[in-house]
Design an enzyme around this catalytic site. Structure first.
Site, PDB file in Angstrom:
ATOM      1  N   TRP A 137       0.664  -1.410   0.115  1.00  0.00           N
ATOM      2  CA  TRP A 137       0.049  -0.001   0.211  1.00  0.00           C
ATOM      3  C   TRP A 137       0.709   1.282   0.128  1.00  0.00           C
ATOM      4  O   TRP A 137       0.564   2.236  -0.729  1.00  0.00           O
ATOM      5  CB  TRP A 137      -0.852  -0.051   1.111  1.00  0.00           C
ATOM      6  CG  TRP A 137      -2.038   1.136   1.413  1.00  0.00           C
ATOM      7  CD1 TRP A 137      -3.124   1.207   0.601  1.00  0.00           C
ATOM      8  CD2 TRP A 137      -1.414   2.419   1.985  1.00  0.00           C
ATOM      9  NE1 TRP A 137      -3.733   2.569   0.968  1.00  0.00           N
ATOM     10  CE2 TRP A 137      -2.717   3.295   1.817  1.00  0.00           C
ATOM     11  CE3 TRP A 137      -0.631   2.871   2.731  1.00  0.00           C
ATOM     12  CZ2 TRP A 137      -2.739   4.456   2.296  1.00  0.00           C
ATOM     13  CZ3 TRP A 137      -0.579   4.076   2.966  1.00  0.00           C
ATOM     14  CH2 TRP A 137      -1.654   5.125   3.061  1.00  0.00           C
ATOM     15  N   LEU A 156      -6.172  -3.067  -1.715  1.00  0.00           N
ATOM     16  CA  LEU A 156      -6.155  -3.279  -0.183  1.00  0.00           C
ATOM     17  C   LEU A 156      -6.717  -2.234   0.678  1.00  0.00           C
ATOM     18  O   LEU A 156      -7.059  -2.134   1.817  1.00  0.00           O
ATOM     19  CB  LEU A 156      -4.832  -3.782   0.425  1.00  0.00           C
ATOM     20  CG  LEU A 156      -4.120  -5.032  -0.417  1.00  0.00           C
ATOM     21  CD1 LEU A 156      -2.583  -5.084   0.353  1.00  0.00           C
ATOM     22  CD2 LEU A 156      -4.732  -6.240   0.254  1.00  0.00           C
ATOM     23  N   ASP A 157      -6.843  -0.870  -0.115  1.00  0.00           N
ATOM     24  CA  ASP A 157      -6.957   0.196   0.657  1.00  0.00           C
ATOM     25  C   ASP A 157      -8.596   0.069   1.247  1.00  0.00           C
ATOM     26  O   ASP A 157      -9.558   0.082   0.328  1.00  0.00           O
ATOM     27  CB  ASP A 157      -6.982   1.354  -0.285  1.00  0.00           C
ATOM     28  CG  ASP A 157      -7.028   2.905   0.201  1.00  0.00           C
ATOM     29  OD1 ASP A 157      -6.136   3.174   1.068  1.00  0.00           O
ATOM     30  OD2 ASP A 157      -8.356   3.250   0.644  1.00  0.00           O
ATOM     31  N   LEU A 158      -8.895   0.355   2.391  1.00  0.00           N
ATOM     32  CA  LEU A 158     -10.240   0.190   2.943  1.00  0.00           C
ATOM     33  C   LEU A 158     -11.220   1.507   2.404  1.00  0.00           C
ATOM     34  O   LEU A 158     -12.206   1.116   2.270  1.00  0.00           O
ATOM     35  CB  LEU A 158     -10.225   0.361   4.534  1.00  0.00           C
ATOM     36  CG  LEU A 158     -11.570   0.346   5.216  1.00  0.00           C
ATOM     37  CD1 LEU A 158     -12.199  -0.987   4.849  1.00  0.00           C
ATOM     38  CD2 LEU A 158     -11.314   0.389   6.891  1.00  0.00           C
TER      39      LEU A 158
END
Length: 206
Positions: A137, A156-158
Protein backbone atom coordinates in the site's frame (compact mmCIF):
# COMPACT_ATOMS: atom_id res chain seq x y z
CA UNK A 1 -7.65 20.55 -15.21
CA UNK A 2 -4.60 18.95 -16.87
CA UNK A 3 -5.29 17.40 -20.31
CA UNK A 4 -4.37 13.93 -19.09
CA UNK A 5 -7.00 14.19 -16.35
CA UNK A 6 -9.61 15.21 -18.92
CA UNK A 7 -8.64 12.22 -21.06
CA UNK A 8 -8.84 9.93 -18.05
CA UNK A 9 -12.28 11.21 -17.08
CA UNK A 10 -13.58 10.71 -20.62
CA UNK A 11 -12.32 7.13 -20.60
CA UNK A 12 -13.67 6.28 -17.14
CA UNK A 13 -17.07 7.76 -17.94
CA UNK A 14 -17.26 5.77 -21.17
CA UNK A 15 -16.33 2.38 -19.70
CA UNK A 16 -18.20 2.69 -16.39
CA UNK A 17 -21.49 4.63 -16.33
CA UNK A 18 -21.85 4.27 -12.54
CA UNK A 19 -18.45 5.79 -11.90
CA UNK A 20 -19.11 8.30 -14.67
CA UNK A 21 -22.22 9.63 -12.94
CA UNK A 22 -20.26 10.11 -9.73
CA UNK A 23 -17.44 11.87 -11.60
CA UNK A 24 -19.96 14.28 -13.10
CA UNK A 25 -21.30 15.04 -9.62
CA UNK A 26 -17.90 15.24 -7.92
CA UNK A 27 -16.44 17.66 -10.46
CA UNK A 28 -12.89 18.21 -11.77
CA UNK A 29 -9.99 16.05 -10.64
CA UNK A 30 -7.42 17.92 -8.54
CA UNK A 31 -5.02 15.01 -8.21
CA UNK A 32 -1.46 16.36 -8.01
CA UNK A 33 2.03 14.98 -7.79
CA UNK A 34 4.26 15.96 -4.87
CA UNK A 35 7.50 17.09 -6.49
CA UNK A 36 9.22 18.87 -3.60
CA UNK A 37 11.92 17.22 -1.52
CA UNK A 38 13.61 13.90 -2.18
CA UNK A 39 12.30 10.39 -2.74
CA UNK A 40 13.98 9.38 0.51
CA UNK A 41 12.10 12.09 2.41
CA UNK A 42 8.82 11.00 0.81
CA UNK A 43 9.25 7.37 1.87
CA UNK A 44 10.34 8.39 5.38
CA UNK A 45 7.27 10.58 5.66
CA UNK A 46 5.01 7.71 4.57
CA UNK A 47 6.48 5.47 7.29
CA UNK A 48 5.90 8.17 9.92
CA UNK A 49 2.30 8.66 8.78
CA UNK A 50 1.33 4.97 8.82
CA UNK A 51 -1.60 4.09 11.09
CA UNK A 52 -1.88 7.60 12.55
CA UNK A 53 -4.40 10.38 12.12
CA UNK A 54 -3.28 13.16 9.82
CA UNK A 55 -2.93 15.64 12.68
CA UNK A 56 -0.90 13.36 14.95
CA UNK A 57 1.32 12.22 12.09
CA UNK A 58 1.86 15.81 10.96
CA UNK A 59 2.98 16.80 14.44
CA UNK A 60 5.50 13.96 14.66
CA UNK A 61 6.77 14.60 11.14
CA UNK A 62 7.31 18.28 11.99
CA UNK A 63 9.31 17.23 15.06
CA UNK A 64 11.31 14.86 12.85
CA UNK A 65 12.27 17.68 10.48
CA UNK A 66 12.98 19.94 13.46
CA UNK A 67 15.86 17.59 14.28
CA UNK A 68 17.40 18.83 11.03
CA UNK A 69 16.68 22.56 11.31
CA UNK A 70 13.20 22.20 9.86
CA UNK A 71 14.14 20.58 6.57
CA UNK A 72 14.01 17.11 5.06
CA UNK A 73 17.22 15.24 5.96
CA UNK A 74 19.55 13.18 3.82
CA UNK A 75 20.00 9.49 4.76
CA UNK A 76 23.46 10.00 6.27
CA UNK A 77 22.07 12.73 8.52
CA UNK A 78 19.37 10.42 9.88
CA UNK A 79 22.00 7.82 10.67
CA UNK A 80 23.79 10.34 12.89
CA UNK A 81 20.69 10.78 15.05
CA UNK A 82 20.42 8.48 18.04
CA UNK A 83 17.58 6.01 18.27
CA UNK A 84 16.50 7.59 21.55
CA UNK A 85 16.14 10.96 19.81
CA UNK A 86 13.80 9.45 17.23
CA UNK A 87 11.79 7.87 20.01
CA UNK A 88 11.77 11.21 21.80
CA UNK A 89 9.85 12.96 18.99
CA UNK A 90 7.01 10.44 19.27
CA UNK A 91 8.01 7.66 16.90
CA UNK A 92 7.21 4.18 18.10
CA UNK A 93 10.05 1.74 18.69
CA UNK A 94 9.26 -0.01 15.43
CA UNK A 95 8.89 3.16 13.33
CA UNK A 96 12.16 4.53 14.65
CA UNK A 97 13.80 1.29 13.52
CA UNK A 98 12.08 1.53 10.12
CA UNK A 99 13.22 5.11 9.49
CA UNK A 100 16.80 4.30 10.44
CA UNK A 101 16.65 1.13 8.36
CA UNK A 102 15.44 3.09 5.33
CA UNK A 103 18.27 5.59 5.79
CA UNK A 104 20.79 2.76 6.05
CA UNK A 105 19.45 1.00 2.95
CA UNK A 106 19.53 4.16 0.84
CA UNK A 107 22.89 5.37 2.17
CA UNK A 108 24.52 1.99 1.45
CA UNK A 109 22.97 1.82 -2.02
CA UNK A 110 20.83 -1.22 -1.28
CA UNK A 111 17.66 0.65 -2.27
CA UNK A 112 18.28 2.68 -5.47
CA UNK A 113 15.69 5.42 -4.95
CA UNK A 114 17.48 7.61 -7.48
CA UNK A 115 16.49 5.15 -10.22
CA UNK A 116 12.81 4.56 -9.43
CA UNK A 117 11.56 7.24 -11.86
CA UNK A 118 12.65 5.04 -14.77
CA UNK A 119 11.27 1.79 -13.33
CA UNK A 120 7.91 0.26 -14.29
CA UNK A 121 5.29 0.21 -11.54
CA UNK A 122 5.83 -3.42 -10.53
CA UNK A 123 9.57 -2.89 -10.16
CA UNK A 124 9.04 0.21 -8.02
CA UNK A 125 6.80 -1.80 -5.69
CA UNK A 126 9.32 -4.65 -5.57
CA UNK A 127 12.12 -2.19 -4.78
CA UNK A 128 10.31 -0.27 -2.06
CA UNK A 129 8.86 -3.30 -0.30
CA UNK A 130 12.40 -4.52 0.37
CA UNK A 131 12.51 -1.78 3.02
CA UNK A 132 11.26 -2.88 6.44
CA UNK A 133 8.05 -1.03 7.22
CA UNK A 134 7.13 -0.40 3.59
CA UNK A 135 4.34 -2.60 2.29
CA UNK A 136 2.45 -2.76 -0.97
CA UNK A 137 0.00 0.00 0.00
CA UNK A 138 2.77 2.44 0.93
CA UNK A 139 4.59 1.67 -2.32
CA UNK A 140 1.38 2.29 -4.27
CA UNK A 141 0.88 5.66 -2.58
CA UNK A 142 4.45 6.54 -3.60
CA UNK A 143 3.66 5.58 -7.18
CA UNK A 144 0.49 7.64 -7.24
CA UNK A 145 1.42 10.79 -5.37
CA UNK A 146 5.21 10.97 -5.70
CA UNK A 147 5.85 9.56 -9.17
CA UNK A 148 2.51 10.56 -10.67
CA UNK A 149 1.75 7.14 -12.17
CA UNK A 150 -1.76 7.07 -13.61
CA UNK A 151 -2.65 3.37 -13.52
CA UNK A 152 -2.45 2.29 -9.88
CA UNK A 153 -5.35 0.70 -8.00
CA UNK A 154 -4.70 0.06 -4.27
CA UNK A 155 -6.98 -2.94 -3.86
CA UNK A 156 -6.13 -3.33 -0.15
CA UNK A 157 -7.21 0.23 0.69
CA UNK A 158 -10.23 0.30 3.02
CA UNK A 159 -11.40 3.64 1.61
CA UNK A 160 -11.43 2.23 -1.92
CA UNK A 161 -13.34 -0.84 -0.75
CA UNK A 162 -15.85 1.29 1.18
CA UNK A 163 -16.42 3.54 -1.82
CA UNK A 164 -17.04 0.62 -4.15
CA UNK A 165 -19.49 -0.90 -1.67
CA UNK A 166 -21.46 2.37 -1.52
CA UNK A 167 -21.24 3.35 -5.17
CA UNK A 168 -22.12 -0.06 -6.62
CA UNK A 169 -24.64 -1.06 -3.95
CA UNK A 170 -22.76 -4.11 -2.68
CA UNK A 171 -23.87 -5.86 0.49
CA UNK A 172 -20.35 -6.07 1.94
CA UNK A 173 -16.88 -4.71 1.40
CA UNK A 174 -15.36 -6.26 -1.73
CA UNK A 175 -12.25 -8.36 -1.35
CA UNK A 176 -9.09 -7.15 -3.11
CA UNK A 177 -9.62 -9.66 -5.90
CA UNK A 178 -13.05 -8.25 -6.65
CA UNK A 179 -11.72 -4.68 -6.53
CA UNK A 180 -9.06 -5.63 -9.07
CA UNK A 181 -11.62 -7.33 -11.33
CA UNK A 182 -14.07 -4.42 -11.16
CA UNK A 183 -11.30 -1.91 -11.78
CA UNK A 184 -9.72 -3.71 -14.72
CA UNK A 185 -11.81 -1.68 -17.17
CA UNK A 186 -10.56 1.58 -15.67
CA UNK A 187 -7.04 0.94 -17.00
CA UNK A 188 -4.91 2.83 -17.94
CA UNK A 189 -6.33 5.46 -15.54
CA UNK A 190 -6.92 3.53 -12.33
CA UNK A 191 -5.16 6.18 -10.25
CA UNK A 192 -7.72 8.78 -11.33
CA UNK A 193 -10.52 6.30 -10.64
CA UNK A 194 -9.07 5.75 -7.16
CA UNK A 195 -8.99 9.50 -6.54
CA UNK A 196 -12.70 9.72 -7.33
CA UNK A 197 -13.46 6.68 -5.17
CA UNK A 198 -11.78 8.34 -2.19
CA UNK A 199 -14.06 11.32 -2.81
CA UNK A 200 -17.05 9.00 -2.30
CA UNK A 201 -15.88 8.48 1.29
CA UNK A 202 -14.82 12.09 1.92
CA UNK A 203 -17.83 13.72 0.23
CA UNK A 204 -20.61 11.10 -0.18
CA UNK A 205 -23.01 11.31 -3.15
CA UNK A 206 -26.23 13.19 -2.44
Amino acid sequence: MPPRHAKAIAHLSAVDPILGRWIAQAGPCSLTRERSGTHFAAVARSIIYQQLSGKAAGTIHARFEALFDGRSPEPHEVLKVKHTALRGIGLSERKAEYVRGLAEDVHRGRIPLERVDAMPDAEVIETLTQVRGVGEWTAQMFLMFRLGRLDVLPTLDLGIQTAIKRLYGLRSHPKPERVAKLGAKWAPYRTVASWYLWRVVDDPPQ
